[in-house]
Design a protein around this motif. Structure first.
Motif, short mmCIF file in Angstrom:
data_model
loop_
_atom_site.label_atom_id
_atom_site.label_comp_id
_atom_site.label_asym_id
_atom_site.label_seq_id
_atom_site.Cartn_x
_atom_site.Cartn_y
_atom_site.Cartn_z
N GLY A 162 0.81 -1.22 0.00
CA GLY A 162 0.00 0.00 0.00
C GLY A 162 0.84 1.26 0.00
N ASP B 128 1.28 -4.85 -5.40
CA ASP B 128 0.50 -5.39 -4.28
C ASP B 128 -0.38 -6.56 -4.68
N ILE C 18 1.08 -2.05 6.14
CA ILE C 18 0.34 -1.11 5.29
C ILE C 18 0.70 0.33 5.61
N THR D 278 -6.02 -1.39 0.00
CA THR D 278 -5.04 -2.34 0.53
C THR D 278 -5.66 -3.18 1.65
#
Lengths: 259, 259, 259, 259
Positions: free
Chosen positions: B12, B23, B35, B50
């Motif tokens: 992310g 990702d 993240i 994410t």
């Protein structure tokens, strides 16, 4: 009979070396605080201090998210998609919630700031979608917005699905015959006389309405009144107005305690 | 006997129109994701996506807070006070938690990013104070950091007061005789040969240690292994290394499921 | 007879660890570069490198200022006052000029970016006021904007007071019967076929016009053509299209050398 | 005989809705202004107004670049490379120069801000490289920095290659025996008594030195004195101190007029 109302004020708008607002003073006169979350104003240290201030004064703590525009203090509309806006709000409310959880202070409400407040309040589905997303992420928090005929209807509609909306009025602002805020640009639409404002507070709370610029009676659904704490004058006004209203039998309590 | 280990990766890190990392690919090969939270990388929309990605791949979700330095990608140390740093971390973890709560994904861990990771890992009291603050705000989350002799001791000390620290090793990096990461600037300290890295993964997990640059055996406390997902090559390497380790009887599971 | 035209492309849009665009490749095929200035994209180090790149390839260097919205890449309109916008442009062009002066590269032109480009091009007085302010600060630079019937008229009006406006066309975009860009959202309005685009380049330059979506001939005032350099495909297209146009007797030169 | 000296003050540090400094007041008492450039403070609109203010008061205008850290007001050191710092300075000075050129006000000087000032003043080659880069981009401007034994030597060395350095002293700060500023943290090192400060101004200008905390005479190379304009008290002090110095035969003039 005693009538209960909430008194809310924007707070925690300082940023780094920059100070806006007399939070230490105004916190003593309000029952709910709309705490800036770092996009249009504030920073993590200011948020930490503001939450601590709310806790020590037992003031209802709310998130006050805005557009990602520190330079414009969130006062300029930005052409964002609904998804962008929802994520901006989740991000900011979540960030504030970190500090609230740190101090075990509940998140009482969410109130949008500036141009974001003005943009969403005129919509229906985008506004409801935002309120739903906030509930999905943060549970049963109150969504605070401007009292207009449109939002009064929205409030009832939202209740059906378990969403809580609280409506605010501005005792120092004049209203149009349609129950909307009269533009600040028109002369005389922002009141300065504290006795007049205090009278309007009493009328708003006891009679659930306000006289428009043309003297027409406008019924209003009012859960909370918004005041300002930018300078010593507005703080003194807040104190005086609250005292006058209390004498008239109005009790001030945080939104979450009675809504 | 099967040994269990976690495989973590930064994720992310895209921002607005800018993309970093694969990702969608690397998520399929790891068990935990660190993240980014919007200070050194990421933005609310990227965080939303994410978290959704972690949920759909059942990957343990962790916050990856950094210095407020998007321009420097959080890789430059900044002279901040302890209070500033703690508040920066609470803000960022809280912001991520908004999206986690939206999707009912638990916050598994917190891992600092870049220069913030490097600065804190060398301290004792400031690091512990930060971990305490994170626990106070977010409850019993795992704090993930580099495995060194110092942090191994810290981990035990922290356990006494109910703080959970997890330690990570880098299978593609060489270590000094003192059990520290050898500087990237020294030739040969970043390994590229996937077979060699896979062997090290097996050794690290099964024998709880690694051979130093000088061939000395370094016992290590290892809970998770860190890999990279910046480009197709690193993703392919991750897949290959994980497959080799699984053949050798190692099971990969999210940190929170076994720590 | 040889016809001369300029070929411009946005450049220097990377930021910190984030990369956008294949500047090293596309610079070899264009004659003018619109260099991002740090508000919607770029940073001081990227600007330094981009100016050095322009110098070494003898490409006309222009400032490409945008809204202060890195998160939105300058693609979202913001409700700014005319004074705010003028100052944002002076700031950004000035910042770029620092690097141009460092390398003794003249500031050839200014071209607004994204939503700022779209907003201003539809206005008359605000646009002229901006162009005047740029001239007052930076002297006799060319102001590059979209060729429309409105801007063609503005160009003549501006000449009266010594302001130089250059107009650009997009050979890969379809135009309406009114000579405006057809919306990207309509199917088929963004051309992909390189041979078709190359033909349009030749027509645009030699016959000073273009056929609309409905096949109607639209005369256009064209000083420069805008192309893209985001990926290898667009770079290859640029190279191929330019080669085809050169075979057809068109010469490509920086705007400042012939306007 | 009349002695001439410059009086400089940081200015233009407001940002958006946030105000710092009493620029309208302090501008009447100084001869040079160090104008913030948007990285640690200020924004394009503030810069525009500050340059206009300098012009109307005939005050020497200087750029005051800082670290890219608005949140920390440029007071926190950041681990940047020499190339990064040079480009940050070129960017900021260039941005200011846009407004100076708009008003035909010359760029008199450059003075680094906060942590950037403190970091560079202790170096030799990096500092000289920065000054060279500024000259390359902006021509023969004065580089203003702290007067220390090290910078006094650097000033002479720099003159050899045509670089102009001006040295400043702080009349309200105590100095060590080594001619360095005594830490603000030590008691009594920041003077408040206006008569004492005024005396020090006269001594600094007429006798080219100052008594250290231990009463030792420290000769100093002084071209300009730095004062503050943060609040009404400091502005009143500036006015009083200047008046006292003028009575003692000292003339205040912008740096560029006599250096």
């Amino acid at each position: 009979m005693t009538q209960v109302i909430d008194l809310n004020c924007d707070m925690g708008e300082s940023f780094g070396a920059y100070t806006i607002g007399l939070d230490q003073e105004v916190i003593r006169h309000v029952t709910s605080a709309n705490i800036a979350c770092g996009f249009h104003a504030s920073d993590p240290n200011v948020m930490h201090k503001t939450v601590a201030l709310c806790r020590s004064h037992r003031v209802g703590a709310g998130a006050h998210p805005g557009y990602p525009d520190l330079l414009g203090f969130g006062r300029r509309a930005m052409e964002c998609s609904e998804e962008e806006l929802i994520d901006y709000v989740i991000y900011q409310v979540g960030a504030l919630k970190g500090f609230l959880d740190y101090y075990e202070v509940p998140l009482q409400h969410v109130k949008l700031h500036g141009a974001l407040y003005n943009t969403l309040v005129k919509t229906e589905q985008p506004f409801l979608n935002l309120i739903r997303a906030v509930k999905k992420a943060f549970g049963d928090v109150i969504f605070l917005t401007l009292s207009t005929p449109l939002t009064a209807a929205l409030k009832k509609e939202a209740q059906q699905e378990g969403l809580r909306i609280a409506l605010e009025a501005f005792p120092d602002r004049m209203y149009t015959d349609e129950g909307e805020l009269a533009s600040r640009k028109l002369p005389g639409t922002v009141l300065k006389d504290r006795a007049v404002i205090a009278d309007r507070v009493v009328t708003m709370v006891k009679e659930k309405g306000v006289n428009s610029v043309n003297g027409r009676w406008i019924p209003m659904d009012i859960d909370t009144l918004c005041i300002h704490g930018d300078n010593m004058e507005s703080v003194a006004a807040a104190q005086e107005i609250r005292a006058a209203a209390e004498k008239a039998g109005i009790e001030f309590r945080p939104l979450g305690s009675f809504l």
